[in-house]
Design a protein around this motif. Structure first.
Motif, PDB file in Angstrom:
ATOM      1  N   SER A 327      -4.576  38.427   6.136  1.00  9.07           N
ATOM      2  CA  SER A 327      -5.293  37.787   7.235  1.00  9.07           C
ATOM      3  C   SER A 327      -5.305  38.668   8.480  1.00  9.07           C
ATOM      4  O   SER A 327      -6.302  38.711   9.215  1.00  9.07           O
ATOM      5  CB  SER A 327      -4.693  36.416   7.554  1.00  9.07           C
ATOM      6  N   SER A 328      -4.219  39.405   8.726  1.00  4.78           N
ATOM      7  CA  SER A 328      -4.187  40.295   9.893  1.00  4.78           C
ATOM      8  C   SER A 328      -5.151  41.461   9.710  1.00  4.78           C
ATOM      9  O   SER A 328      -5.878  41.836  10.636  1.00  4.78           O
ATOM     10  CB  SER A 328      -2.769  40.805  10.148  1.00  4.78           C
ATOM     11  N   ASN A 329      -5.176  42.041   8.508  1.00  4.20           N
ATOM     12  CA  ASN A 329      -6.118  43.129   8.256  1.00  4.20           C
ATOM     13  C   ASN A 329      -7.558  42.638   8.297  1.00  4.20           C
ATOM     14  O   ASN A 329      -8.456  43.337   8.775  1.00  4.20           O
ATOM     15  CB  ASN A 329      -5.826  43.777   6.901  1.00  4.20           C
ATOM     16  N   SER A 330      -7.792  41.432   7.805  1.00  2.00           N
ATOM     17  CA  SER A 330      -9.132  40.859   7.851  1.00  2.00           C
ATOM     18  C   SER A 330      -9.576  40.641   9.292  1.00  2.00           C
ATOM     19  O   SER A 330     -10.729  40.921   9.651  1.00  2.00           O
ATOM     20  CB  SER A 330      -9.153  39.527   7.080  1.00  2.00           C
ATOM     21  N   HIS A 367       1.969  46.073  14.827  1.00  3.02           N
ATOM     22  CA  HIS A 367       1.716  46.365  13.410  1.00  3.02           C
ATOM     23  C   HIS A 367       2.121  45.148  12.584  1.00  3.02           C
ATOM     24  O   HIS A 367       2.970  45.245  11.699  1.00  3.02           O
ATOM     25  CB  HIS A 367       2.512  47.600  12.963  1.00  3.02           C
ATOM     26  N   ILE A 368       1.504  44.041  12.833  1.00  9.96           N
ATOM     27  CA  ILE A 368       1.866  42.804  12.143  1.00  9.96           C
ATOM     28  C   ILE A 368       1.585  42.912  10.647  1.00  9.96           C
ATOM     29  O   ILE A 368       2.279  42.302   9.825  1.00  9.96           O
ATOM     30  CB  ILE A 368       1.120  41.599  12.759  1.00  9.96           C
ATOM     31  N   ARG A 429       4.667  43.401  23.004  1.00  4.70           N
ATOM     32  CA  ARG A 429       5.978  44.033  23.158  1.00  4.70           C
ATOM     33  C   ARG A 429       6.559  44.556  21.861  1.00  4.70           C
ATOM     34  O   ARG A 429       7.153  45.623  21.803  1.00  4.70           O
ATOM     35  CB  ARG A 429       6.936  43.021  23.784  1.00  4.70           C
ATOM     36  N   TRP A 430       6.414  43.788  20.773  1.00  3.41           N
ATOM     37  CA  TRP A 430       7.109  44.110  19.533  1.00  3.41           C
ATOM     38  C   TRP A 430       6.291  45.067  18.666  1.00  3.41           C
ATOM     39  O   TRP A 430       5.063  44.976  18.609  1.00  3.41           O
ATOM     40  CB  TRP A 430       7.442  42.835  18.772  1.00  3.41           C
ATOM     41  N   LYS A 431       6.990  45.956  17.958  1.00  4.54           N
ATOM     42  CA  LYS A 431       6.326  46.973  17.141  1.00  4.54           C
ATOM     43  C   LYS A 431       5.899  46.431  15.776  1.00  4.54           C
ATOM     44  O   LYS A 431       4.728  46.506  15.396  1.00  4.54           O
ATOM     45  CB  LYS A 431       7.256  48.174  16.957  1.00  4.54           C
TER      46      LYS A 431
END
Length: 437
Positions: A327-330, A367-368, A429-431
């Motif tokens: 879903s994140s890549n989509s 980079h979720i 903030r988070w990587k």
């Protein structure tokens, strides 16, 4: 998944797509076809030598930590013959099996390479032959027995072949002055350029060596080894455990997904940016099939029975990781394409003209998609229980790979966006892992 630092491959050996969520901008004109590499990755020659000796050694260490077959041969002529038949048999299938031909991305000389997309068809042929052999031999499957019995020899054969192939493509890169070299593989230092890959797209006609190795010999062998270990478990214990079935299904889905989505690899960093040298050859041909199968190799002689509750819990973990990853890549791809469905997302418009997402999935971490991919890697390892840390090698290795890839992306984006990148990091903030890293 791919390779030591492959994109999905790492398609990849690991399947993460892309490195940033920015909207792409036009590629600037390049005055020189093959500029000299100024900054060498992996600490240059020193790192190249360390990896070239360290990773093959690691594969043997992991083998003896799990298998430790007393009469197994490190140098096995039968295994070498079998490996060569396997590799060049797949080369033959590439030419014989039909597939559509598509253009790759635009190269820096303005041309496009043609790619024959028949990976999934070749994979189905391999599976069909294996199934047919199962019927013919009434389940004896001597090919799978051979793989299980000659695994150490196959490891040596694959490593040796990776060395030979790396030398072949390195010397081949000097044959034509118009050959496009990788930005990172033109240092002029032979050891490093051989390791990292000097030529961007080594090929023979339409046969692209890099794409072939990325998606065929190692990935398909991964499935074959898993099947051989399941067959070995059945021969030893008279049944196949639910944990063995689960790992086989998870990893089979990964491989078939990679084959079906073969064309998507043409936009991955491995194909567009990285050269093909020992690093990718070794990762594709040896590291992937002989370390990603550690779980089934352990379960073959140490069956773990999960029960329905264990199976449901592991499937849930895998599903959550897959959902986050896909879903994140989509969302990212829809944003890049200007899809109205993501018009509500917030973003920073940089001075370069690119847009950086700061909401939706990409507002959680930078980079979720890596996080989702890593969760899936844990689901591959948990079915082995907690009897040995060896079976968790893949998840640990993958975490290191993703962190390294994130650091490369961080350096690239910091240089590209300057103060805009600092503002982006202040907001997101988070990587990779929310609220942790």
């Amino acid at each position: 998944m791919a390779a030591v630092d492959a994109q999905a491959s790492e398609p990849l050996l690991n399947e993460s797509e892309g490195t940033t969520n920015e909207e792409p901008t036009a590629t600037p004109a390049v005055e020189e076809l093959n500029p000299k590499t100024i900054r060498a990755d992996f600490n240059g020659v020193t790192g190249a030598l360390a990896i070239t000796t360290g990773l093959p050694t690691l594969i043997y260490v992991l083998y003896y930590a799990l298998d430790a077959v007393p009469d197994a041969k490190v140098f096995d002529l039968c295994a070498l013959e079998g490996y060569l038949i396997w590799f060049f048999g797949l080369v033959g299938l590439f030419y014989i099996v039909p597939g559509r031909v598509i253009d790759g991305t635009t190269l820096r000389d303005g041309t496009h390479l043609k790619y024959k997309m028949n990976g999934v068809n070749c994979f189905l042929v391999v599976l069909a032959v294996l199934i047919a052999r199962g019927f013919i031999t009434q389940g004896q499957l001597p090919e799978l027995v051979f793989v299980a019995d000659h695994l150490l020899g196959l490891i040596t054969a694959s490593i040796g072949f990776a060395f030979v192939l790396a030398f072949f493509v390195y010397f081949k890169s000097f044959g034509n002055p118009k050959t496009i070299l990788a930005y990172g593989g033109n240092t002029g230092k032979p050891i490093f350029d051989w390791f990292i890959g000097r030529e961007l797209n080594p090929r023979m006609g339409m046969f692209d060596i890099k794409l072939f190795c990325e998606l065929r010999p190692g990935l398909f062998l991964w499935v074959i080894i898993n099947a051989a270990e399941a067959h070995l478990q059945y021969r030893k214990f008279g049944y196949i455990s639910d944990s063995m079935i689960l790992v086989n299904i998870f990893q089979f889905i990964y491989v078939i997904d990679s084959a079906v989505l073969e064309a998507k690899n043409l936009t991955m960093i491995d194909i567009t940016t990285d050269g093909f040298g020992f690093m990718l050859a070794f990762g594709d041909l040896a590291l992937v099939p002989f370390t990603y199968t550690l779980q089934t190799r352990f379960l073959a002689t140490h069956p773990v029975n999960l029960g329905w509750l264990g199976v449901v819990g592991i499937v849930a973990l895998k599903s959550i990781g897959y959902y986050i990853f896909r879903s994140s890549n989509s969302e990212k791809n829809s944003f890049r394409q200007g899809d109205p469905s993501v018009a509500h997302l917030k973003y920073i418009e940089t001075k370069s003209g690119s847009k950086l997402l700061i909401s939706g999935w990409w507002g959680v971490t930078r980079h979720i998609n890596y996080f989702g991919d890593w969760l899936m890697s844990i689901a591959w390892c948990v079915p082995t229980g907690f009897y040995t840390p060896v079976t968790y090698f893949y998840s640990l290795y993958f975490a290191i790979l993703l962190i390294h890839r994130e650091s490369r992306d961080e350096a690239k984006c910091s240089e590209k966006y300057g103060d805009d990148w600092k503002e982006y990091k202040r907001i997101v903030r988070w990587k990779i892992v929310p609220y942790v890293y």
